[in-house]
Scaffold this active site. Sequence first.
Site, PDB file in Angstrom:
ATOM      1  N   GLY A 188       0.816  -1.215   0.000  1.00  0.00           N
ATOM      2  CA  GLY A 188       0.000   0.000   0.000  1.00  0.00           C
ATOM      3  C   GLY A 188       0.846   1.258   0.000  1.00  0.00           C
ATOM      4  CG  HIS A 208      -7.057  -3.994   4.415  1.00  0.00           C
ATOM      5  ND1 HIS A 208      -7.299  -5.296   4.055  1.00  0.00           N
ATOM      6  CD2 HIS A 208      -5.756  -3.757   4.090  1.00  0.00           C
ATOM      7  CE1 HIS A 208      -6.210  -5.823   3.507  1.00  0.00           C
ATOM      8  NE2 HIS A 208      -5.256  -4.912   3.527  1.00  0.00           N
ATOM      9  CG  ASN A 263      -2.001  -5.576   7.487  1.00  0.00           C
ATOM     10  OD1 ASN A 263      -1.619  -4.550   6.964  1.00  0.00           O
ATOM     11  ND2 ASN A 263      -3.268  -5.926   7.494  1.00  0.00           N
ATOM     12  CG  ASN A 271       0.953  -2.386   8.701  1.00  0.00           C
ATOM     13  OD1 ASN A 271       1.101  -3.347   7.968  1.00  0.00           O
ATOM     14  ND2 ASN A 271       0.277  -1.323   8.299  1.00  0.00           N
ATOM     15  NE  ARG A 303       0.049   4.376   6.046  1.00  0.00           N
ATOM     16  CZ  ARG A 303      -0.177   3.113   5.766  1.00  0.00           C
ATOM     17  NH1 ARG A 303       0.008   2.674   4.534  1.00  0.00           N
ATOM     18  NH2 ARG A 303      -0.575   2.261   6.694  1.00  0.00           N
TER      19      ARG A 303
END
Length: 283
Positions: free
Chosen positions: A37, A263, A102, A45, A179
């Site tokens: 991602g 998710h 994950n 995470n 991010r």
Amino acid sequence: MDVTYEGTKREIATGKGVLRYHEAGQGPPLLLLHGSGIGVSGWRNYRGNLDVFAEHFHCYVLEFPGFGVSDPVDGHPVLTAGSSVIRFMDAVGIESAAIIGNSMGGVVGVNVAMKHPERVSKLVTIGGVGPNIFSQNPSEGTRLLQEFADAPSREKLVRWLECMVYDRATITEQRIEERWETARDPESHRTLAAMYGSVAFEAQQKAMADSVAPPYWSMMGKVACPTLLTWGRDDRQCPPDMPMIPLRLIPNAELHIFPKCGHWAMIEAKQAFERVTLEFLLR
């Protein structure tokens, strides 16, 4: 709550570059493997879960090659991630460990468990494992990743992040900014484009169609260790029809689905995920 473990970041040299990781706790070894991602890392995470798991396990949060933290290596990101797990375990002297993975990290964990069964004592996956049965493929989340990989923008990042969760309030400005910072790193974006860019995605689909080798999920009967599949009921990246085949094929598998969760079960259903996972790992 985000926990900042000062001094837990480590690095170790291997035959294919430096691998970086976070280390905390005492007890049996537990590897925590991150997903793919935009702007992803192992720390992002699992930083909120590390304090809980470190009470019972010697935790290693591994950073996969090519995502902007560990040294990049040539090859497809999923394959290089899998080989990095074995390189890391060999480098730090871990013969066997429990694994939490994950999404892509779960796929990596499954493949390690199939190819090196003696190295994985228990396996916990968080979404990602298995094929789409009833849901569209590519999923909504994957389509958003493809749009970003082809033409990155902060707006597209926010759209994808909001697709990852049930409650949009989970997507704070801090999450967006960190991010976005990593996503602008050229190496990190190359890895994303190699997985989700439209050109790469079409090439992968054609290669799968032309291949005589069976898909990894069809061989999951080889996973010998006890396995816990965890899922968010409202996952729009990897919809909850996907674990049906892993649940049937993995001999010692069980499934837990969290309501009002997308998710990132380890973030959005944090306390429930930790409780269920610890019960499984300590059983």
